[in-house]
Design a protein around this motif. Structure first.
Motif, PDB file in Angstrom:
ATOM      1  N   VAL A 190      30.170  -0.723  68.436  1.00  0.00           N
ATOM      2  CA  VAL A 190      28.869  -0.141  68.930  1.00  0.00           C
ATOM      3  C   VAL A 190      29.829   0.699  70.477  1.00  0.00           C
ATOM      4  O   VAL A 190      29.175   1.978  71.246  1.00  0.00           O
ATOM      5  N   LEU A 191      31.228   0.057  71.071  1.00  0.00           N
ATOM      6  CA  LEU A 191      31.638   0.983  71.845  1.00  0.00           C
ATOM      7  C   LEU A 191      32.278   2.736  71.994  1.00  0.00           C
ATOM      8  O   LEU A 191      31.688   3.402  72.778  1.00  0.00           O
ATOM      9  N   ASP A 192      32.301   2.374  70.914  1.00  0.00           N
ATOM     10  CA  ASP A 192      33.311   4.166  70.203  1.00  0.00           C
ATOM     11  C   ASP A 192      32.084   4.551  70.131  1.00  0.00           C
ATOM     12  O   ASP A 192      31.563   6.195  70.880  1.00  0.00           O
ATOM     13  N   ASN A 193      30.758   4.573  69.719  1.00  0.00           N
ATOM     14  CA  ASN A 193      28.915   5.148  69.782  1.00  0.00           C
ATOM     15  C   ASN A 193      28.662   4.884  71.164  1.00  0.00           C
ATOM     16  O   ASN A 193      28.472   6.707  71.522  1.00  0.00           O
ATOM     17  N   TYR A 194      29.081   4.496  72.000  1.00  0.00           N
ATOM     18  CA  TYR A 194      28.994   4.454  73.237  1.00  0.00           C
ATOM     19  C   TYR A 194      29.485   5.510  73.695  1.00  0.00           C
ATOM     20  O   TYR A 194      28.521   6.841  74.533  1.00  0.00           O
ATOM     21  N   LEU A 195      31.066   5.971  73.593  1.00  0.00           N
ATOM     22  CA  LEU A 195      31.580   7.145  73.965  1.00  0.00           C
ATOM     23  C   LEU A 195      31.219   8.058  73.704  1.00  0.00           C
ATOM     24  O   LEU A 195      31.227   9.215  74.753  1.00  0.00           O
ATOM     25  N   ASN A 196      31.222   8.324  72.337  1.00  0.00           N
ATOM     26  CA  ASN A 196      30.792  10.064  71.916  1.00  0.00           C
ATOM     27  C   ASN A 196      29.690  10.197  72.670  1.00  0.00           C
ATOM     28  O   ASN A 196      29.333  11.544  72.926  1.00  0.00           O
ATOM     29  N   GLN A 197      28.492   9.186  73.087  1.00  0.00           N
ATOM     30  CA  GLN A 197      27.216   9.500  73.399  1.00  0.00           C
ATOM     31  C   GLN A 197      27.499  10.380  74.670  1.00  0.00           C
ATOM     32  O   GLN A 197      26.942  11.041  75.035  1.00  0.00           O
ATOM     33  N   LEU A 198      28.815   9.339  75.685  1.00  0.00           N
ATOM     34  CA  LEU A 198      28.733   9.727  77.286  1.00  0.00           C
ATOM     35  C   LEU A 198      29.795  11.264  76.832  1.00  0.00           C
ATOM     36  O   LEU A 198      29.420  12.127  78.153  1.00  0.00           O
ATOM     37  N   ILE A 199      29.861  11.278  76.020  1.00  0.00           N
ATOM     38  CA  ILE A 199      31.452  12.724  76.015  1.00  0.00           C
ATOM     39  C   ILE A 199      29.844  13.659  76.323  1.00  0.00           C
ATOM     40  O   ILE A 199      29.960  14.846  76.525  1.00  0.00           O
ATOM     41  N   LEU A 200      29.488  13.868  74.986  1.00  0.00           N
ATOM     42  CA  LEU A 200      28.200  14.680  75.212  1.00  0.00           C
ATOM     43  C   LEU A 200      27.633  14.892  75.568  1.00  0.00           C
ATOM     44  O   LEU A 200      26.518  16.078  76.645  1.00  0.00           O
ATOM     45  N   LEU A 201      26.789  13.614  77.136  1.00  0.00           N
ATOM     46  CA  LEU A 201      26.933  13.871  78.212  1.00  0.00           C
ATOM     47  C   LEU A 201      26.646  14.449  79.184  1.00  0.00           C
ATOM     48  O   LEU A 201      26.593  14.629  80.184  1.00  0.00           O
ATOM     49  N   GLN A 202      28.451  14.373  79.387  1.00  0.00           N
ATOM     50  CA  GLN A 202      28.753  14.354  81.152  1.00  0.00           C
ATOM     51  C   GLN A 202      29.105  15.443  81.400  1.00  0.00           C
ATOM     52  O   GLN A 202      28.543  15.684  82.676  1.00  0.00           O
ATOM     53  N   GLU A 203      28.735  16.681  80.374  1.00  0.00           N
ATOM     54  CA  GLU A 203      28.749  18.035  80.988  1.00  0.00           C
ATOM     55  C   GLU A 203      27.287  18.233  81.991  1.00  0.00           C
ATOM     56  O   GLU A 203      27.182  19.049  82.748  1.00  0.00           O
ATOM     57  N   ALA A 204      26.053  17.791  80.889  1.00  0.00           N
ATOM     58  CA  ALA A 204      25.202  18.139  81.361  1.00  0.00           C
ATOM     59  C   ALA A 204      24.625  16.993  83.050  1.00  0.00           C
ATOM     60  O   ALA A 204      23.802  17.319  84.061  1.00  0.00           O
ATOM     61  N   LYS A 205      25.683  15.945  82.752  1.00  0.00           N
ATOM     62  CA  LYS A 205      25.444  15.267  84.384  1.00  0.00           C
ATOM     63  C   LYS A 205      24.046  14.789  84.642  1.00  0.00           C
ATOM     64  O   LYS A 205      23.529  15.015  85.924  1.00  0.00           O
ATOM     65  N   HIS A 206      23.573  14.565  83.482  1.00  0.00           N
ATOM     66  CA  HIS A 206      21.868  14.116  83.516  1.00  0.00           C
ATOM     67  C   HIS A 206      21.477  12.628  84.149  1.00  0.00           C
ATOM     68  O   HIS A 206      21.816  11.211  82.595  1.00  0.00           O
ATOM     69  N   PRO A 207      21.424  12.151  85.224  1.00  0.00           N
ATOM     70  CA  PRO A 207      21.556  10.383  85.188  1.00  0.00           C
ATOM     71  C   PRO A 207      20.776   9.753  84.398  1.00  0.00           C
ATOM     72  O   PRO A 207      21.404   8.688  83.835  1.00  0.00           O
ATOM     73  N   GLU A 208      19.421  10.380  84.434  1.00  0.00           N
ATOM     74  CA  GLU A 208      18.137   9.470  83.165  1.00  0.00           C
ATOM     75  C   GLU A 208      19.292   9.146  82.117  1.00  0.00           C
ATOM     76  O   GLU A 208      18.953   8.434  81.236  1.00  0.00           O
ATOM     77  N   SER A 209      19.635  10.917  81.102  1.00  0.00           N
ATOM     78  CA  SER A 209      20.523  10.495  79.808  1.00  0.00           C
ATOM     79  C   SER A 209      21.269   9.491  79.868  1.00  0.00           C
ATOM     80  O   SER A 209      21.377   8.504  78.589  1.00  0.00           O
ATOM     81  N   ILE A 210      21.505   9.602  80.767  1.00  0.00           N
ATOM     82  CA  ILE A 210      23.156   8.180  80.941  1.00  0.00           C
ATOM     83  C   ILE A 210      22.826   7.008  81.139  1.00  0.00           C
ATOM     84  O   ILE A 210      23.184   6.175  80.144  1.00  0.00           O
ATOM     85  N   MET A 211      22.080   6.885  81.443  1.00  0.00           N
ATOM     86  CA  MET A 211      21.088   5.843  81.973  1.00  0.00           C
ATOM     87  C   MET A 211      20.583   4.711  80.819  1.00  0.00           C
ATOM     88  O   MET A 211      20.489   3.893  80.834  1.00  0.00           O
TER      89      MET A 211
END
Length: 108
Positions: A31-52
């Motif tokens: 579960v943690l690995d999946n979360y971190l992988n999601q955040l890696i994909l989202l970090q460039e856009a820095k879209h708060p709604e997607s991160i939340m």
């Protein structure tokens, strides 16, 4: 950051803590690995709604794991897990004033 959790997981298994079976720890790691992988994909856009949304998803997943596995998330684990989820979200670019980003969905 994940290394800190891995070291703790190793200690829990070595000292025979029956709440933290290897199976539960592997499920948690996945579960943690999946979360971190999601955040890696989202970090460039820095879209708060997607991160939340990613925060909500991991918290809800841990709610389900906790319910299905004899409520293995206790006080110390809850604090460390919430801190890990929050810190990772902020490192990915989440900029909000809330102290605990997990509180809205957390049942553990």
């Amino acid at each position: 950051m994940k290394n800190q959790l891995n070291c703790k997981n190793k200690r829990m298994v070595e000292y025979g803590d029956d709440l933290f079976t290897e199976e539960k720890l592997l499920m948690s790691d996945k579960v943690l690995d999946n979360y971190l992988n999601q955040l890696i994909l989202l970090q460039e856009a820095k879209h708060p709604e997607s991160i939340m949304k990613a925060v909500a998803e991991i918290v809800i997943t841990f709610n389900e794991l906790n319910d299905a596995n004899d409520y293995f998330i206790e006080t110390m684990e809850r604090e460390e897990l919430a801190e890990f989820i929050d810190k990772a979200a902020r490192l990915a670019g989440l900029e909000i004033e809330e102290q605990d980003t997990t509180e809205e969905w957390r049942e553990w």
